[in-house]
Design an enzyme around this catalytic site. Structure first.
Site, PDB file in Angstrom:
ATOM      1  N   GLU A 134       0.820  -1.213   0.000  1.00 24.03           N
ATOM      2  CA  GLU A 134       0.000   0.000   0.000  1.00 24.03           C
ATOM      3  C   GLU A 134       0.857   1.267   0.000  1.00 24.03           C
ATOM      4  O   GLU A 134       0.493   2.262  -0.642  1.00 24.03           O
ATOM      5  CB  GLU A 134      -0.970  -0.002   1.185  1.00 24.03           C
ATOM      6  CG  GLU A 134      -1.918  -1.198   1.240  1.00 24.03           C
ATOM      7  CD  GLU A 134      -2.803  -1.431   0.023  1.00 24.03           C
ATOM      8  OE1 GLU A 134      -2.800  -0.630  -0.927  1.00 24.03           O
ATOM      9  OE2 GLU A 134      -3.516  -2.457   0.023  1.00 24.03           O
ATOM     10  N   ILE A 135       1.998   1.246   0.686  1.00 18.17           N
ATOM     11  CA  ILE A 135       2.885   2.419   0.649  1.00 18.17           C
ATOM     12  C   ILE A 135       3.465   2.578  -0.753  1.00 18.17           C
ATOM     13  O   ILE A 135       3.583   3.704  -1.252  1.00 18.17           O
ATOM     14  CB  ILE A 135       3.962   2.336   1.752  1.00 18.17           C
ATOM     15  CG1 ILE A 135       3.287   2.526   3.128  1.00 18.17           C
ATOM     16  CG2 ILE A 135       5.056   3.380   1.530  1.00 18.17           C
ATOM     17  CD1 ILE A 135       4.174   2.231   4.329  1.00 18.17           C
TER      18      ILE A 135
END
Length: 165
Positions: A134-135
């Site tokens: 997700e980052i």
């Protein structure tokens, strides 16, 4: 609470870095709730604001319904383990396809909660994979860019076939 439309691969917005959140208010809490509802409807275990076309650094993860969802605002990886693991990954923006991606086995992240308090979290296994995945998305790195060119091209062809079908 609203289920929002999900941005689909290959939408160019998925390749843009998201902007840091500067204001911690009711609008941010509403965005986090919309992300949770949209993720449940997809279905998925993680989602970012860019997945719904909002270019902000917000992630919602829910790996276990009994533990509930966690919202990460402006998350960043501050430490990684040298050990690596392979894990199957996919995306709400590219449903129906997945492949194994190599990631760090453990990470430490720094983030802010919805009230603007800085937090740190250490994770391993699936949670560490999700944090990195997700980052990456917040940085404009769609997960398939972590695959070899051959694997990526095959996966894109499979996704196009599913999308037409």
């Amino acid at each position: 609470m609203t289920i929002r439309p999900i941005v689909r691969y290959p939408d160019p917005r998925l390749a843009l870095p998201a902007e840091p959140v500067a204001v911690f208010d009711d609008a941010l809490r509403a965005l986090a709730q919309d992300l949770l509802e949209t993720m449940h409807a997809a279905p998925g275990i993680g989602i970012t604001a860019p997945h719904i076309g909002v270019p902000l650094r917000v992630v919602v993860l829910e790996l276990d319904a009994s533990e509930g969802a966690q919202t990460y605002v402006n998350p960043e990886i501050i430490r990684t383990s040298p050990e690596m693991i392979l894990h199957k990954e996919g995306s709400v923006s590219m449903p129906g396809v997945n492949d194994e991606v190599e990631r760090h086995a453990r990470v430490r992240i720094r983030y802010w909660d919805l009230d603007g308090n800085m937090q740190t979290e250490e994770s391993d296994g699936l949670r560490a994979v999700c944090h990195q995945h997700e980052i990456d998305q917040l940085d404009g790195v769609f997960w398939i860019r972590r695959l070899s060119r051959l694997k990526r091209e095959r996966l894109i062809k499979r996704f196009e076939k599913i999308s037409r079908g």
